[in-house]
Motif scaffolding. Structure first.
Motif, PDB file in Angstrom:
ATOM      1  N   GLN A  89      11.134  -1.070  -6.986  1.00  0.00           N
ATOM      2  CA  GLN A  89      11.815  -1.305  -8.135  1.00  0.00           C
ATOM      3  C   GLN A  89      13.254  -0.748  -7.872  1.00  0.00           C
ATOM      4  O   GLN A  89      14.106  -0.816  -9.107  1.00  0.00           O
ATOM      5  CB  GLN A  89      11.215  -0.276  -9.122  1.00  0.00           C
ATOM      6  N   TYR A  90      13.688  -0.528  -6.771  1.00  0.00           N
ATOM      7  CA  TYR A  90      15.197  -0.143  -6.452  1.00  0.00           C
ATOM      8  C   TYR A  90      15.684  -1.523  -5.897  1.00  0.00           C
ATOM      9  O   TYR A  90      16.786  -1.854  -6.242  1.00  0.00           O
ATOM     10  CB  TYR A  90      15.303   1.117  -5.597  1.00  0.00           C
ATOM     11  N   CYS A  91      15.251  -2.151  -4.916  1.00  0.00           N
ATOM     12  CA  CYS A  91      15.983  -2.981  -3.981  1.00  0.00           C
ATOM     13  C   CYS A  91      14.902  -4.340  -3.982  1.00  0.00           C
ATOM     14  O   CYS A  91      15.753  -5.382  -3.602  1.00  0.00           O
ATOM     15  CB  CYS A  91      16.030  -2.684  -2.480  1.00  0.00           C
ATOM     16  N   GLY A  92      14.057  -4.357  -4.530  1.00  0.00           N
ATOM     17  CA  GLY A  92      13.252  -5.535  -4.736  1.00  0.00           C
ATOM     18  C   GLY A  92      12.397  -5.877  -3.517  1.00  0.00           C
ATOM     19  O   GLY A  92      11.676  -7.083  -3.228  1.00  0.00           O
ATOM     20  N   LEU A  99       4.558   4.705  -3.422  1.00  0.00           N
ATOM     21  CA  LEU A  99       4.849   5.200  -4.839  1.00  0.00           C
ATOM     22  C   LEU A  99       5.970   6.308  -4.819  1.00  0.00           C
ATOM     23  O   LEU A  99       6.161   7.056  -3.955  1.00  0.00           O
ATOM     24  CB  LEU A  99       3.497   6.044  -5.715  1.00  0.00           C
ATOM     25  N   ASP A 100       6.818   6.224  -5.907  1.00  0.00           N
ATOM     26  CA  ASP A 100       7.868   7.065  -6.227  1.00  0.00           C
ATOM     27  C   ASP A 100       7.753   7.729  -7.481  1.00  0.00           C
ATOM     28  O   ASP A 100       7.617   7.021  -8.526  1.00  0.00           O
ATOM     29  CB  ASP A 100       9.148   6.454  -5.859  1.00  0.00           C
ATOM     30  N   HIS A 101       8.163   9.115  -7.797  1.00  0.00           N
ATOM     31  CA  HIS A 101       8.214   9.627  -8.959  1.00  0.00           C
ATOM     32  C   HIS A 101       9.749   9.546  -9.232  1.00  0.00           C
ATOM     33  O   HIS A 101      10.560  10.035  -8.636  1.00  0.00           O
ATOM     34  CB  HIS A 101       7.608  11.057  -9.022  1.00  0.00           C
ATOM     35  N   VAL A 102      10.071   8.796 -10.369  1.00  0.00           N
ATOM     36  CA  VAL A 102      11.334   8.776 -10.715  1.00  0.00           C
ATOM     37  C   VAL A 102      11.853  10.094 -10.803  1.00  0.00           C
ATOM     38  O   VAL A 102      12.971  10.462 -10.294  1.00  0.00           O
ATOM     39  CB  VAL A 102      11.259   8.124 -12.011  1.00  0.00           C
ATOM     40  N   ILE A 103      11.568  11.196 -11.795  1.00  0.00           N
ATOM     41  CA  ILE A 103      11.832  12.368 -11.613  1.00  0.00           C
ATOM     42  C   ILE A 103      10.981  13.168 -10.858  1.00  0.00           C
ATOM     43  O   ILE A 103       9.652  13.133 -10.958  1.00  0.00           O
ATOM     44  CB  ILE A 103      11.656  13.163 -13.147  1.00  0.00           C
ATOM     45  N   THR A 112       2.751  10.247 -14.439  1.00  0.00           N
ATOM     46  CA  THR A 112       2.228   9.416 -15.795  1.00  0.00           C
ATOM     47  C   THR A 112       3.009   7.722 -15.585  1.00  0.00           C
ATOM     48  O   THR A 112       3.794   7.669 -14.572  1.00  0.00           O
ATOM     49  CB  THR A 112       3.119   9.842 -16.960  1.00  0.00           C
ATOM     50  N   TRP A 113       2.609   6.975 -16.363  1.00  0.00           N
ATOM     51  CA  TRP A 113       3.026   5.629 -15.895  1.00  0.00           C
ATOM     52  C   TRP A 113       4.698   5.519 -16.306  1.00  0.00           C
ATOM     53  O   TRP A 113       5.128   4.439 -15.586  1.00  0.00           O
ATOM     54  CB  TRP A 113       2.256   4.841 -17.110  1.00  0.00           C
ATOM     55  N   ARG A 142      12.475  -0.530 -16.699  1.00  0.00           N
ATOM     56  CA  ARG A 142      12.000   0.792 -16.922  1.00  0.00           C
ATOM     57  C   ARG A 142      10.425   1.010 -16.816  1.00  0.00           C
ATOM     58  O   ARG A 142       9.609  -0.045 -17.274  1.00  0.00           O
ATOM     59  CB  ARG A 142      12.400   0.833 -18.373  1.00  0.00           C
ATOM     60  N   PRO A 143       9.917   1.997 -16.166  1.00  0.00           N
ATOM     61  CA  PRO A 143       8.512   1.971 -15.979  1.00  0.00           C
ATOM     62  C   PRO A 143       7.569   2.244 -17.276  1.00  0.00           C
ATOM     63  O   PRO A 143       8.320   3.132 -18.108  1.00  0.00           O
ATOM     64  CB  PRO A 143       8.046   3.129 -14.893  1.00  0.00           C
ATOM     65  N   GLN A 144       6.622   1.663 -17.473  1.00  0.00           N
ATOM     66  CA  GLN A 144       5.840   1.749 -18.654  1.00  0.00           C
ATOM     67  C   GLN A 144       4.427   1.554 -18.542  1.00  0.00           C
ATOM     68  O   GLN A 144       4.118   0.895 -17.351  1.00  0.00           O
ATOM     69  CB  GLN A 144       6.221   1.104 -19.895  1.00  0.00           C
ATOM     70  N   ALA A 145       3.455   1.862 -19.185  1.00  0.00           N
ATOM     71  CA  ALA A 145       2.025   1.804 -19.125  1.00  0.00           C
ATOM     72  C   ALA A 145       1.868   0.053 -19.352  1.00  0.00           C
ATOM     73  O   ALA A 145       2.522  -0.473 -19.945  1.00  0.00           O
ATOM     74  CB  ALA A 145       1.157   2.596 -20.025  1.00  0.00           C
TER      75      ALA A 145
END
Length: 166
Positions: A89-92, A99-103, A112-113, A142-145
């Motif tokens: 989700q950063y470079c494609g 997996l990365d936690h944005v915060i 969470t999603w 933007r990440p979402q469920a």
């Protein structure tokens, strides 16, 4: 011909899914569905040794469907990769995904999603224990469920109908 698909609508005319002609015929004959004529097209004719059954391209369920029982899937690697289409989700990139936690969790981020995204090893290590803003990295979306499957199908169905009308 039995491999053709019929669009199934809920009682509230929400497109739920596609089923094969055999399943649609069972729903019609058992009284669990009725034909819907959105676009007037010739129905498919299914012949038995003694009868001919017209099967429309759209049917509406007369019974409540299980659409309300769907639950948001758990946040796990397989589901996050599926949601993000197996892309960083950063470079494609599609190589060496993690997996990365944005915060970051160390900074109070939750698992969470809306806080977990797919990232390649390079971007994940570059970001480290910081937020994307601190490193100057931007998320592609933007990440979402994940949405309810019926909503996804309905959106796709109405887009196809719009294209067919143009």
């Amino acid at each position: 011909m039995l491999s053709q698909s019929v669009v199934v609508f809920s009682k509230n005319y929400l497109p739920i899914s596609r089923v094969n002609i055999r399943r649609a015929l069972v729903l019609l004959v058992s009284g669990k569905a009725e034909p819907v004529d959105f676009l007037v097209r010739e129905p498919w004719l299914v012949r038995s040794p003694t009868q001919i059954f017209p099967v429309p391209q759209h049917i509406r369920l007369l019974v409540n469907s299980g659409e309300r029982t769907w639950k948001v899937p758990p946040v796990n690697r397989r589901e996050v990769l599926r949601r993000d289409a197996h892309r960083c989700q950063y470079c494609g990139s599609t190589k060496k995904l993690t997996l990365d936690h944005v915060i970051p969790r160390s900074k109070g981020g939750k698992h969470t999603w809306d806080n977990v995204v797919t990232a390649c090893e390079r971007c994940n290590s570059q970001k480290g224990d910081r937020t994307p803003q601190q490193v100057g990295m931007n998320l592609r979306c933007r990440p979402q469920a994940p949405p309810h499957p019926a909503v996804t199908f309905a959106d796709q169905f109405w887009r196809e109908q719009q294209v067919n009308l143009e």
